[in-house]
Scaffold this motif. Structure first.
Motif, PDB file in Angstrom:
ATOM      1  N   GLY A   1      32.900  31.034  48.591  1.00 31.62           N
ATOM      2  CA  GLY A   1      33.462  31.168  50.041  1.00 31.62           C
ATOM      3  C   GLY A   1      34.244  30.007  50.448  1.00 31.62           C
ATOM      4  N   THR A   2      34.509  29.010  49.467  1.00 26.70           N
ATOM      5  CA  THR A   2      35.308  27.945  49.734  1.00 26.70           C
ATOM      6  C   THR A   2      36.708  28.444  49.663  1.00 26.70           C
ATOM      7  OG1 THR A   2      33.686  26.328  48.488  1.00 26.70           O
ATOM      8  CG2 THR A   2      35.883  25.642  48.856  1.00 26.70           C
ATOM      9  N   GLU A   3      37.522  27.806  50.773  1.00 26.51           N
ATOM     10  CA  GLU A   3      38.979  28.254  50.581  1.00 26.51           C
ATOM     11  C   GLU A   3      39.801  27.496  49.741  1.00 26.51           C
ATOM     12  OE1 GLU A   3      42.645  27.881  54.014  1.00 26.51           O
ATOM     13  OE2 GLU A   3      40.732  27.190  54.383  1.00 26.51           O
ATOM     14  N   GLY A   4      40.539  28.484  48.981  1.00 31.67           N
ATOM     15  CA  GLY A   4      41.426  27.798  47.943  1.00 31.67           C
ATOM     16  C   GLY A   4      40.978  27.929  46.301  1.00 31.67           C
ATOM     17  N   LEU A   5      39.666  28.436  46.244  1.00 30.30           N
ATOM     18  CA  LEU A   5      39.343  28.722  44.961  1.00 30.30           C
ATOM     19  C   LEU A   5      39.820  30.093  44.241  1.00 30.30           C
ATOM     20  CD1 LEU A   5      35.458  27.986  44.919  1.00 30.30           C
ATOM     21  CD2 LEU A   5      37.186  26.567  44.316  1.00 30.30           C
ATOM     22  N   GLY A   6      40.313  29.863  43.138  1.00 31.68           N
ATOM     23  CA  GLY A   6      40.804  30.909  42.356  1.00 31.68           C
ATOM     24  C   GLY A   6      39.868  31.404  41.387  1.00 31.68           C
ATOM     25  N   PRO A   7      40.231  32.682  40.558  1.00 29.92           N
ATOM     26  CA  PRO A   7      39.343  33.072  39.366  1.00 29.92           C
ATOM     27  C   PRO A   7      39.434  32.014  38.201  1.00 29.92           C
ATOM     28  CG  PRO A   7      40.619  34.814  40.213  1.00 29.92           C
ATOM     29  CD  PRO A   7      41.269  33.739  41.037  1.00 29.92           C
ATOM     30  N   GLY A   8      40.480  31.185  38.168  1.00 29.96           N
ATOM     31  CA  GLY A   8      40.563  30.066  37.031  1.00 29.96           C
ATOM     32  C   GLY A   8      39.345  29.320  37.194  1.00 29.96           C
ATOM     33  N   ILE A   9      38.715  29.238  38.071  1.00 35.77           N
ATOM     34  CA  ILE A   9      37.514  28.142  38.410  1.00 35.77           C
ATOM     35  C   ILE A   9      36.616  28.340  37.427  1.00 35.77           C
ATOM     36  CG2 ILE A   9      36.226  29.376  40.086  1.00 35.77           C
ATOM     37  CD1 ILE A   9      37.691  25.701  40.514  1.00 35.77           C
ATOM     38  N   LEU A  10      36.311  29.625  37.084  1.00 32.80           N
ATOM     39  CA  LEU A  10      35.513  29.831  36.148  1.00 32.80           C
ATOM     40  C   LEU A  10      35.798  29.807  34.498  1.00 32.80           C
ATOM     41  CD1 LEU A  10      34.518  33.578  37.546  1.00 32.80           C
ATOM     42  CD2 LEU A  10      33.310  31.564  38.120  1.00 32.80           C
ATOM     43  N   GLU A  11      36.834  29.398  34.389  1.00 34.62           N
ATOM     44  CA  GLU A  11      37.207  29.177  32.767  1.00 34.62           C
ATOM     45  C   GLU A  11      36.247  28.298  32.196  1.00 34.62           C
ATOM     46  OE1 GLU A  11      41.258  28.060  30.376  1.00 34.62           O
ATOM     47  OE2 GLU A  11      41.283  28.250  32.615  1.00 34.62           O
ATOM     48  N   ASN A  12      35.712  28.523  31.003  1.00 33.85           N
ATOM     49  CA  ASN A  12      34.859  27.664  30.205  1.00 33.85           C
ATOM     50  C   ASN A  12      33.543  27.381  30.665  1.00 33.85           C
ATOM     51  OD1 ASN A  12      36.964  27.525  28.255  1.00 33.85           O
ATOM     52  ND2 ASN A  12      38.025  25.722  29.114  1.00 33.85           N
ATOM     53  N   LEU A  13      33.254  27.882  32.042  1.00 33.71           N
ATOM     54  CA  LEU A  13      31.935  27.581  32.508  1.00 33.71           C
ATOM     55  C   LEU A  13      30.807  28.304  31.712  1.00 33.71           C
ATOM     56  CD1 LEU A  13      32.364  27.208  36.440  1.00 33.71           C
ATOM     57  CD2 LEU A  13      32.563  25.519  34.660  1.00 33.71           C
ATOM     58  N   GLU A  14      31.388  29.081  31.102  1.00 32.20           N
ATOM     59  CA  GLU A  14      29.987  30.004  30.255  1.00 32.20           C
ATOM     60  C   GLU A  14      29.386  29.090  29.263  1.00 32.20           C
ATOM     61  OE1 GLU A  14      33.811  30.707  27.742  1.00 32.20           O
ATOM     62  OE2 GLU A  14      33.172  30.537  29.890  1.00 32.20           O
ATOM     63  N   HIS A  15      29.783  27.778  29.085  1.00 30.41           N
ATOM     64  CA  HIS A  15      29.354  26.966  27.988  1.00 30.41           C
ATOM     65  C   HIS A  15      28.257  26.114  28.647  1.00 30.41           C
ATOM     66  CE1 HIS A  15      32.212  28.079  24.843  1.00 30.41           C
ATOM     67  NE2 HIS A  15      33.186  27.764  25.784  1.00 30.41           N
ATOM     68  N   SER A  16      28.076  26.224  30.071  1.00 31.89           N
ATOM     69  CA  SER A  16      27.164  25.529  30.864  1.00 31.89           C
ATOM     70  C   SER A  16      25.739  26.120  30.747  1.00 31.89           C
ATOM     71  CB  SER A  16      27.543  25.422  32.267  1.00 31.89           C
ATOM     72  OG  SER A  16      28.822  24.787  32.668  1.00 31.89           O
ATOM     73  N   ASP A  17      24.868  25.217  30.643  1.00 32.44           N
ATOM     74  CA  ASP A  17      23.422  25.689  30.431  1.00 32.44           C
ATOM     75  C   ASP A  17      23.011  26.664  31.627  1.00 32.44           C
ATOM     76  OD1 ASP A  17      22.469  24.299  28.033  1.00 32.44           O
ATOM     77  OD2 ASP A  17      23.294  22.730  29.354  1.00 32.44           O
ATOM     78  N   LEU A  18      23.433  26.163  32.911  1.00 33.63           N
ATOM     79  CA  LEU A  18      23.221  27.104  33.974  1.00 33.63           C
ATOM     80  C   LEU A  18      24.539  27.001  35.093  1.00 33.63           C
ATOM     81  CD1 LEU A  18      21.181  28.449  36.139  1.00 33.63           C
ATOM     82  CD2 LEU A  18      20.508  26.084  36.786  1.00 33.63           C
ATOM     83  N   VAL A  19      24.665  27.884  35.444  1.00 29.94           N
ATOM     84  CA  VAL A  19      25.868  28.373  36.519  1.00 29.94           C
ATOM     85  C   VAL A  19      25.279  29.098  37.752  1.00 29.94           C
ATOM     86  CG1 VAL A  19      27.925  29.337  37.124  1.00 29.94           C
ATOM     87  CG2 VAL A  19      27.555  28.235  34.782  1.00 29.94           C
ATOM     88  N   ALA A  20      25.593  28.500  38.948  1.00 29.93           N
ATOM     89  CA  ALA A  20      25.018  29.009  40.239  1.00 29.93           C
ATOM     90  C   ALA A  20      26.317  29.294  41.067  1.00 29.93           C
ATOM     91  CB  ALA A  20      24.087  28.170  40.821  1.00 29.93           C
ATOM     92  N   ILE A  21      26.322  30.718  41.187  1.00 31.76           N
ATOM     93  CA  ILE A  21      27.619  31.263  42.074  1.00 31.76           C
ATOM     94  C   ILE A  21      26.990  31.769  43.454  1.00 31.76           C
ATOM     95  CG2 ILE A  21      29.544  32.746  42.105  1.00 31.76           C
ATOM     96  CD1 ILE A  21      29.522  32.664  39.112  1.00 31.76           C
ATOM     97  N   ASP A  22      27.460  31.170  44.551  1.00 33.87           N
ATOM     98  CA  ASP A  22      27.125  31.626  45.662  1.00 33.87           C
ATOM     99  C   ASP A  22      28.287  32.306  46.522  1.00 33.87           C
ATOM    100  OD1 ASP A  22      25.451  31.458  48.039  1.00 33.87           O
ATOM    101  OD2 ASP A  22      25.838  29.428  48.549  1.00 33.87           O
ATOM    102  N   ASP A  23      27.988  32.973  47.455  1.00 31.64           N
ATOM    103  CA  ASP A  23      28.844  33.701  48.296  1.00 31.64           C
ATOM    104  C   ASP A  23      29.708  34.836  47.709  1.00 31.64           C
ATOM    105  OD1 ASP A  23      28.177  31.768  50.505  1.00 31.64           O
ATOM    106  OD2 ASP A  23      29.615  30.502  49.450  1.00 31.64           O
ATOM    107  N   ILE A  24      28.883  35.703  46.848  1.00 35.83           N
ATOM    108  CA  ILE A  24      29.474  36.696  46.172  1.00 35.83           C
ATOM    109  C   ILE A  24      30.426  37.787  47.051  1.00 35.83           C
ATOM    110  CG2 ILE A  24      29.291  38.642  44.381  1.00 35.83           C
ATOM    111  CD1 ILE A  24      28.662  35.951  43.306  1.00 35.83           C
ATOM    112  N   GLU A  25      29.692  37.960  48.444  1.00 38.96           N
ATOM    113  CA  GLU A  25      30.536  38.740  49.253  1.00 38.96           C
ATOM    114  C   GLU A  25      31.822  38.360  49.540  1.00 38.96           C
ATOM    115  OE1 GLU A  25      28.431  35.707  51.935  1.00 38.96           O
ATOM    116  OE2 GLU A  25      27.809  36.965  50.002  1.00 38.96           O
ATOM    117  N   ALA A  26      32.045  37.038  49.350  1.00 34.94           N
ATOM    118  CA  ALA A  26      33.306  36.633  49.449  1.00 34.94           C
ATOM    119  C   ALA A  26      34.479  37.082  48.830  1.00 34.94           C
ATOM    120  CB  ALA A  26      33.615  35.072  49.443  1.00 34.94           C
ATOM    121  N   ILE A  27      34.181  37.654  47.360  1.00 36.06           N
ATOM    122  CA  ILE A  27      35.413  38.210  46.798  1.00 36.06           C
ATOM    123  C   ILE A  27      35.235  39.631  46.693  1.00 36.06           C
ATOM    124  CG2 ILE A  27      35.535  35.902  45.373  1.00 36.06           C
ATOM    125  CD1 ILE A  27      33.696  38.957  43.784  1.00 36.06           C
TER     126      ILE A  27
END
Length: 252
Positions: free
Chosen positions: A95-121
């Motif tokens: 839900g943060t203004e200005g975030l684009g899909p590229g923000i997810l790049e390479n985050l799959e290598h993190s041990d834990l990812v928490a993604i909030d506000d799914i309804e925003a996309i």
């Protein structure tokens, strides 16, 4: 700067505690912890999230519920808990203004990812495709994913059927609101966490004059803590009233 603050900034901007490259220009507004969250009727969900933060348990979990039930708190707290264990964790508020899909790049290598506000996309084809790809990538890596939205995954207005299907793969928890007694307990515990003591009269005044959802109560305690520290005294009703008025002015 406290160690907790440093961890909060590290989690929020997508780094681990090994000073790796920064990813996300997002800062946590406070230092939420799993211990600070009063489970009430949501104990099973909190236990499952705590296990994920420890690197065990479920690979994927979906939280949903009305505003003020603590979804964001739990996602941020899980990331901080994981970081304190030496794991790499990232919190991504869609839900943060200005975030684009590229923000997810390479985050799959993190041990834990928490993604909030799914309804925003919902309904955004680029975002939905990127989120589907990311879901598949992080599962292939064997890492953990927490997601949250205001409504259940099968009621989100997603256009990509495969994404909708993926979001229903794991456990889902609807966070229930706290009752009045539990809200009072949350007030007292949160104040004690800040080194403050709330008298029964102060607790009653807050309950009668402030919104009773956990997010509003914890926000008030944080504001009251600033007033109490500045004036070097324990909270009184006049001090609480001023904290409430300050919050009203800040909110416009």
């Amino acid at each position: 700067m406290s160690n907790a603050t440093q961890l909060a900034q590290a989690v929020a901007i997508g780094v681990n505690t090994s000073n790796q490259q920064l990813h996300l220009p997002i800062e946590l507004r406070r230092e939420p912890t799993l211990a600070e969250y009063l489970p009430g009727p949501n104990a099973e969900a909190v236990d499952t999230i705590a296990a994920m933060a420890a690197g065990t348990g479920e690979p994927f979990l979906f939280l949903f519920g009305n505003q003020g039930t603590g979804k964001t708190h739990l996602l941020q707290a899980a990331c901080l808990d994981a970081a304190q264990r030496g794991l790499k964790a990232n919190f991504v508020p869609l839900g943060t203004e200005g975030l684009g899909p590229g923000i997810l790049e390479n985050l799959e290598h993190s041990d834990l990812v928490a993604i909030d506000d799914i309804e925003a996309i919902s309904g955004n084809a680029d975002w939905e495709r990127s989120l589907l790809d990311f879901f598949n990538q992080i599962r292939a890596q064997g890492h953990r994913l927490l997601m949250a939205a205001r409504t259940a995954p099968d009621t989100l207005s997603l256009e990509l059927a495969d994404l909708s299907s993926r979001l229903q793969w794991g456990p889902r928890y609807c966070l229930a609101p706290l009752n009045d007694r539990q809200c009072e307990e949350l007030l007292i515990r949160s104040a004690e966490h800040c080194g403050m003591r709330l008298s029964p009269d102060v607790v009653r005044f807050i309950m009668n004059n402030n919104a009773r959802d956990p997010a509003s109560l914890v926000t008030l305690i944080a504001r009251l803590d600033s007033f109490s520290l500045r004036e070097q005294r324990q909270p009184t009703i006049p001090l609480v009233r001023r904290a409430m008025e300050d919050g009203t002015e800040a909110g416009g």
